[in-house]
Design an enzyme around this catalytic site. Structure first.
Site, PDB file in Angstrom:
ATOM      1  N   HIS A   1      11.234 -29.940  25.098  1.00  0.00           N
ATOM      2  CA  HIS A   1      10.236 -28.922  25.463  1.00  0.00           C
ATOM      3  C   HIS A   1       8.843 -29.290  24.909  1.00  0.00           C
ATOM      4  O   HIS A   1       8.690 -30.308  24.258  1.00  0.00           O
ATOM      5  CB  HIS A   1      10.721 -27.550  24.998  1.00  0.00           C
TER       6      HIS A   1
ATOM      7  N   GLY B   1      15.969 -20.968  22.008  1.00  0.00           N
ATOM      8  CA  GLY B   1      15.348 -20.137  23.042  1.00  0.00           C
ATOM      9  C   GLY B   1      16.342 -19.125  23.584  1.00  0.00           C
ATOM     10  O   GLY B   1      15.968 -17.998  23.931  1.00  0.00           O
TER      11      GLY B   1
ATOM     12  N   SER C   1      11.294 -21.739  23.682  1.00  0.00           N
ATOM     13  CA  SER C   1      12.328 -22.666  23.197  1.00  0.00           C
ATOM     14  C   SER C   1      11.672 -23.899  22.601  1.00  0.00           C
ATOM     15  O   SER C   1      10.704 -24.429  23.151  1.00  0.00           O
ATOM     16  CB  SER C   1      13.225 -23.100  24.361  1.00  0.00           C
TER      17      SER C   1
HETATM   18  C1  LIG Z   1      13.938 -20.964  31.242  1.00  0.00           C
HETATM   19  C2  LIG Z   1      14.770 -21.189  30.006  1.00  0.00           C
HETATM   20  N1  LIG Z   1      15.184 -20.125  29.291  1.00  0.00           N
HETATM   21  C3  LIG Z   1      15.929 -20.269  28.187  1.00  0.00           C
HETATM   22  C4  LIG Z   1      16.295 -21.516  27.722  1.00  0.00           C
HETATM   23  C5  LIG Z   1      17.130 -21.621  26.490  1.00  0.00           C
HETATM   24  O1  LIG Z   1      16.508 -22.347  25.464  1.00  0.00           O
HETATM   25  P1  LIG Z   1      17.405 -23.112  24.393  1.00  0.00           P
HETATM   26  O2  LIG Z   1      17.892 -24.367  25.033  1.00  0.00           O
HETATM   27  O3  LIG Z   1      16.450 -23.395  23.266  1.00  0.00           O
HETATM   28  O4  LIG Z   1      18.504 -22.224  23.999  1.00  0.00           O
HETATM   29  C6  LIG Z   1      15.903 -22.660  28.432  1.00  0.00           C
HETATM   30  C7  LIG Z   1      16.292 -23.993  27.980  1.00  0.00           C
HETATM   31  O5  LIG Z   1      15.883 -25.010  28.422  1.00  0.00           O
HETATM   32  C8  LIG Z   1      15.126 -22.496  29.612  1.00  0.00           C
HETATM   33  O6  LIG Z   1      14.742 -23.552  30.334  1.00  0.00           O
END
Ligand SMILES: Cc1ncc(COP(=O)(O)O)c(C=O)c1O
Length: 428
Positions: free
Chosen positions: A213, A81, A208
């Site tokens: 999730h 994400g 993500s």
């Molecule tokens: C609001 C939000 N944005 C971005 C991310 C980033 O995702 P990732 O952990 O897959 O890099 C997260 C991760 O939990 C998130 O909660």
């Protein structure tokens, strides 16, 4: 033993796969439980048995299915994400068709995941935090208007904890001030406003697929976008700046003389590609997503019934036109409990319940916030409130009804221990 097909792998797994409930750590109420089973494992392993592990046809298939699921024009899969956020931000300043200039201001809510903040900053944009409304956890629309200056060009909204933003008003502000909108939906897959999924309102959305999730590919992410041009440009950014895998090959065929078209680079780029293992895994998870989300909602409803009956707890509000897609069980403490967060969390931890702050709390309080310049946490009273009185416990579609009932009893007991009894002692 030679295992070739997905089916034979699934049969093998039928005999050998352990229950996802085995091997849990110290918490009987953990943040999450594995939601994948033999189908995902077999599909991922099958890509290795076929020696087709690098990004390819399964990734494209998953992208198409995901785009159809959320109602986006197209989707581009990436390895997290955070990478989805990064590509969205770099799409704003894409040297081939920049929408923003270096130093233009992007507003990001003060309660969010750090990589959402860093992405525009790393793209050379100025990031300014905007306060959140503690009753929704999402951007405070009054503060948003207050912080807009002539240099403000974009709002990077986040739909936190599965709660969709008040999109009518947000779009209205963006239109009034000529702001571009991008959406971080990493915690909100399946959330809707009206009949539209989050991630389809702005230029693009990030999702993500991390373990806890709504659906997982172990690590993984997706960018949704609303035009072929953006999807292709993001694919170029995703992999080296080359044109391999873009939809509209005709649009680039005249670029560069005498080049091997497999090695035609038209822009700068990263390498944030997913693997076919992740895509195969995701295709199986997507089939289960509706059932998993329904179960999350069912469990959340039971939990929030209890929250509504407690003088010490409150839940977040969802916009009248919105449908939340519960990510976790989120509460804010109120009344006599409002100042007892630390004691309550310690009590829950002792009782075997894993807890979390609401993402980073007030991001302005984080040491790394200095990278945004001079910043005073007190300028974000909404984020301060969430920081001081908010927390969450996990939510998994694998939880059964009993575990949620036990959570409720434990929370009641912890509140009794840390708030009710001390208050009575003080009064007597
Ligand atoms: C609001 C939000 N944005 C971005 C991310 C980033 O995702 P990732 O952990 O897959 O890099 C997260 C991760 O939990 C998130 O909660």
């Amino acid at each position: 033993m030679k295992l070739h097909t997905q089916e034979s792998l699934e049969n093998w797994l039928d005999e050998h796969l352990e229950s996802p409930l085995d091997g849990q750590g110290k918490y009987w109420f953990p943040l999450t439980l594995p939601t994948y089973g033999k189908e995902e494992i077999a599909a991922a392993v099958a890509t290795m048995c076929d020696y087709r592990t690098s990004m390819g046809t399964l990734t494209r298939m998953f992208e198409r299915q995901f785009a159809a699921y959320v109602g986006a024009h197209d989707a581009v899969m990436v390895n997290s994400g955070s990478s989805a956020d990064l590509l969205l931000a770099f799409q704003l300043i894409n040297p081939n068709h920049p929408r923003l200039q270096p130093g233009d201001e992007v507003l990001v809510p003060a309660v969010t995941w750090p990589t959402q903040v860093w992405s525009p900053l790393m793209a050379g944009l100025q990031v300014k935090l905007v306060d959140v409304d503690p009753s929704t956890l999402n951007v405070d629309l009054d503060d948003l208007r207050r912080r807009i200056t002539p240099r403000t060009k974009c709002l990077f909204a986040v739909h936190l904890m599965g709660n969709p933003c008040e999109m009518d008003e947000l779009l209205q502000v963006c239109q009034e001030y000529g702001l571009l909108l991008i959406e971080d939906c990493c915690e909100s897959l399946g959330a809707r406003y009206g009949d539209r999924h989050v991630g389809t309102f702005g230029l693009g959305g990030s999702f993500s697929f991390f373990f806890s999730h709504h659906m997982t590919t172990m690590e993984g992410g997706m960018v949704t976008c609303q035009s072929e041009e953006d999807a292709d440009a993001i694919r170029v950014l995703r992999a080296h700046g080359w044109t391999r895998g873009i939809n509209n090959q005709a649009s680039v065929s005249s670029l560069g003389q005498g080049l091997d078209e497999r090695f035609r680079f038209i822009n700068w780029g990263f390498n944030v590609r997913p693997t076919e293992l992740q895509a195969a895994f995701g295709i199986e998870q997507l089939k289960k997503l509706d059932a998993m989300s329904m179960r999350r909602t069912e469990l959340a409803e039971r939990f929030y019934q209890f929250v509504d009956s407690s003088p010490y707890l409150r839940r977040f509000d969802t916009p009248a036109a919105g449908t939340a897609s519960p990510f976790a069980l989120v509460v804010r403490l109120c009344g006599d409990a409002a100042t007892e967060r630390s004691a309550l969390l310690a009590s829950l931890d002792r009782a075997g319940v894993e807890t979390r702050p609401i993402v980073t709390g007030n991001f302005a309080r984080q040491p790394a916030a200095k990278l945004l310049g001079e910043i005073n946490p007190a300028d974000y009273p909404g984020a301060e409130a969430v920081h001081e009185d908010g927390f969450y416990v996990g939510l998994s579609p694998m939880f059964d009804d009993l575990i949620v009932e036990r959570l409720i009893r434990t929370l009641e007991q912890s509140l009794n221990e840390t708030v009710t009894k001390p208050r009575l002692r003080r009064a007597s």
